[in-house]
Scaffold this motif. Structure first.
Motif, PDB file in Angstrom:
ATOM      1  N   LEU A 273       0.829  -1.266  -0.074  1.00  0.00           N
ATOM      2  CA  LEU A 273      -0.097  -0.175   0.135  1.00  0.00           C
ATOM      3  C   LEU A 273       0.714   1.101  -0.146  1.00  0.00           C
ATOM      4  N   ARG A 274       0.181   2.318  -0.632  1.00  0.00           N
ATOM      5  CA  ARG A 274       1.116   3.467  -0.449  1.00  0.00           C
ATOM      6  C   ARG A 274       0.122   4.734  -0.285  1.00  0.00           C
ATOM      7  N   ALA A 275       0.495   5.627   0.516  1.00  0.00           N
ATOM      8  CA  ALA A 275      -0.146   6.891   0.860  1.00  0.00           C
ATOM      9  C   ALA A 275       0.904   8.212   0.510  1.00  0.00           C
ATOM     10  N   VAL A 276       0.119   9.261   0.189  1.00  0.00           N
ATOM     11  CA  VAL A 276       0.803  10.409  -0.280  1.00  0.00           C
ATOM     12  C   VAL A 276       0.752  11.723   0.711  1.00  0.00           C
ATOM     13  N   VAL A 277       1.539  12.207   1.316  1.00  0.00           N
ATOM     14  CA  VAL A 277       1.401  13.020   2.581  1.00  0.00           C
ATOM     15  C   VAL A 277       2.185  14.545   1.916  1.00  0.00           C
ATOM     16  N   PRO A 278       1.378  15.625   2.534  1.00  0.00           N
ATOM     17  CA  PRO A 278       2.101  16.888   2.218  1.00  0.00           C
ATOM     18  C   PRO A 278       3.107  16.919   3.274  1.00  0.00           C
ATOM     19  N   ASN A 279       4.008  17.818   2.679  1.00  0.00           N
ATOM     20  CA  ASN A 279       5.546  17.740   3.268  1.00  0.00           C
ATOM     21  C   ASN A 279       5.972  19.220   2.914  1.00  0.00           C
ATOM     22  N   GLU A 280       5.241  20.253   3.142  1.00  0.00           N
ATOM     23  CA  GLU A 280       5.777  21.388   2.579  1.00  0.00           C
ATOM     24  C   GLU A 280       7.128  21.967   3.216  1.00  0.00           C
ATOM     25  N   GLU A 281       7.091  21.783   4.508  1.00  0.00           N
ATOM     26  CA  GLU A 281       8.481  22.101   5.442  1.00  0.00           C
ATOM     27  C   GLU A 281       9.595  20.969   5.355  1.00  0.00           C
ATOM     28  N   ARG A 282       9.488  20.141   4.445  1.00  0.00           N
ATOM     29  CA  ARG A 282      10.359  19.094   4.335  1.00  0.00           C
ATOM     30  C   ARG A 282      11.105  18.372   5.716  1.00  0.00           C
ATOM     31  N   ILE A 283       9.923  18.343   6.541  1.00  0.00           N
ATOM     32  CA  ILE A 283      10.121  17.585   7.718  1.00  0.00           C
ATOM     33  C   ILE A 283      10.312  16.042   7.625  1.00  0.00           C
ATOM     34  N   LEU A 284       9.614  15.534   6.777  1.00  0.00           N
ATOM     35  CA  LEU A 284       9.712  13.955   6.210  1.00  0.00           C
ATOM     36  C   LEU A 284      10.759  13.942   5.212  1.00  0.00           C
ATOM     37  N   LEU A 285      11.654  12.943   5.229  1.00  0.00           N
ATOM     38  CA  LEU A 285      12.766  12.782   4.528  1.00  0.00           C
ATOM     39  C   LEU A 285      12.632  11.429   3.964  1.00  0.00           C
TER      40      LEU A 285
END
Length: 403
Positions: A273-285
């Protein structure tokens, strides 16, 4: 008749008998029943949340490689910064490529001159062959030379176009917008088009993917629950996903499920499975391990009890309920997932039954108790961070086997 002399002795004897009777009554009087707090089971909408380990992945990844042979002259970007599509990253020495373009253009002009001469020969021979001044064979040879000259022109034009492209490839640009990584070559390095020398990598981090997997058995159970009406779930693109970081904190923005593989991995027995998540602040790497909390849907008639009300053993789980005449009974239950500080009960309890939530140590099966009803808390209220509830459950005893 009791005379006056014996009256004090008689009174003393009666007093002793009365005291003895009082002591005997105190010894035989039953102690009051212990007080317990119960929760009356009431069906309520219970969210079905599945927590799975996952890994972050960039939505788009571009490996910037050399497309021509040459020496790197300059690096024109700052490593680890965002670059826009089309931004110049490297400059390869263009002089040999420019010389190759000039040679190709000269070859094109020579081919064009030969084609012009061959065309004029055909134009001169056409009226002569009509008057039989020359042979048909000579005219056919002139037309063949013209066709060959035209083909040479087209070939020379292609060589010019290829040389122009190679010269353009000397200026290496970003194919996508994203975060440019560390440079893999330095100034003065020889790069090769045939070997596809890697120059750098660009990753698009906003949004970002979360890849995880679920067992095929759990997927099958969810489908059965949906068909039976026990679970109401939205469309695939509407299923929300929360991200729990490595330190246990929950990422501030929710994502959505956007991919469900239709095949089971034979080596692991899981479905991707796969999810797409917002990451405007580039916290997730990319590459980071996280936990994905998937809100599959809700059971409209779910049953939950506080975690402290469940007694766990190595192979089973049970609760204490108060039956008729306030008599305590032990009831085995089949547990679902842990939702905050409450267990979801899949089987074993019915609406209206009273489950002991406080005073379990004082309540013994078969004994009577004094009941006080607790105020029921909605399922999922005041849920602790993901993983905390599971640790508390393990502290009570061995985890039960869920069916």
């Amino acid at each position: 008749m009791i005379d006056r002399k014996s009256r004090p002795a008689a009174l003393a004897g009666l007093l002793c008998i009365g005291l003895a009777a009082c002591g005997e009554e105190q010894k035989t009087a039953a102690p009051p029943p212990p007080e317990v707090v119960v929760q009356v089971i009431k069906p309520e909408p219970v969210p079905s949340i599945v927590e799975l380990p996952g890994r972050l992945q960039a939505v788009r990844t571009a490996e910037v490689r050399a497309r021509v042979d040459g020496i790197v002259e300059r690096r024109l970007y700052e490593e680890g910064t965002d670059v826009a599509a089309g931004a110049v990253l490297f400059q390869i020495d263009p002089r040999p490529l420019k010389a190759r373009l000039d040679a190709a253009r000269a070859a094109l002009r020579r081919a064009q001159a030969e084609a012009t001469n061959a065309r004029r020969d055909v134009e001169r021979f056409r009226p002569l062959v009509a008057r039989n001044a020359i042979s048909k064979q000579e005219f056919d040879a002139a037309e063949a030379r013209l066709a060959q000259a035209q083909a040479d022109v087209e070939s020379a034009e292609a060589q010019v176009e290829q040389a122009r492209l190679d010269l353009g490839y000397a200026t290496v640009t970003a194919p996508i917008s994203g975060r440019a990584g560390r440079a893999q070559v330095t100034e003065g390095a020889l790069v090769s088009a045939s070997q596809g020398t890697l120059l750098t990598t660009i990753e698009q981090l906003d949004p970002i993917y979360v890849n995880f997997s679920q067992s095929s058995g759990k997927i099958l159970q969810i489908r059965k629950d949906i068909e039976s009406g026990r679970l109401r779930t939205p469309e695939l693109e509407q299923i929300q996903v929360s991200i729990v970081m490595e330190d246990g904190t929950v990422y501030g923005k929710q994502g959505r499920l956007n991919f469900l593989d239709m095949a089971v991995d034979p080596s692991t027995g899981t479905v991707s499975l796969r999810a797409v998540v917002p990451n405007e602040e580039r916290i997730l790497l990319p590459g980071e391990f996280v936990r994905a909390r998937v809100d599959v849907g809700a059971n409209p008639n779910g049953i939950t009890v506080p975690q402290k009300a469940v007694q766990l053993s190595a192979e089973s789980a049970s609760v204490l309920i108060v039956g008729d005449n306030n008599v305590v009974m032990q009831r085995p239950v089949r547990l679902g997932d842990l939702l905050g500080d409450r267990w979801i009960i899949n089987e074993g309890l019915k609406p209206g039954e009273r489950v002991i939530v406080e005073g379990l140590l004082k309540a013994q099966p078969g004994a009577r108790v004094k009941v006080t009803e607790a105020q029921a808390k909605p399922a999922g209220a005041a849920a602790p961070p993901a993983g905390q509830g599971q640790d508390q459950a393990q502290g009570q005893g061995a985890a039960p086997v869920r069916q």
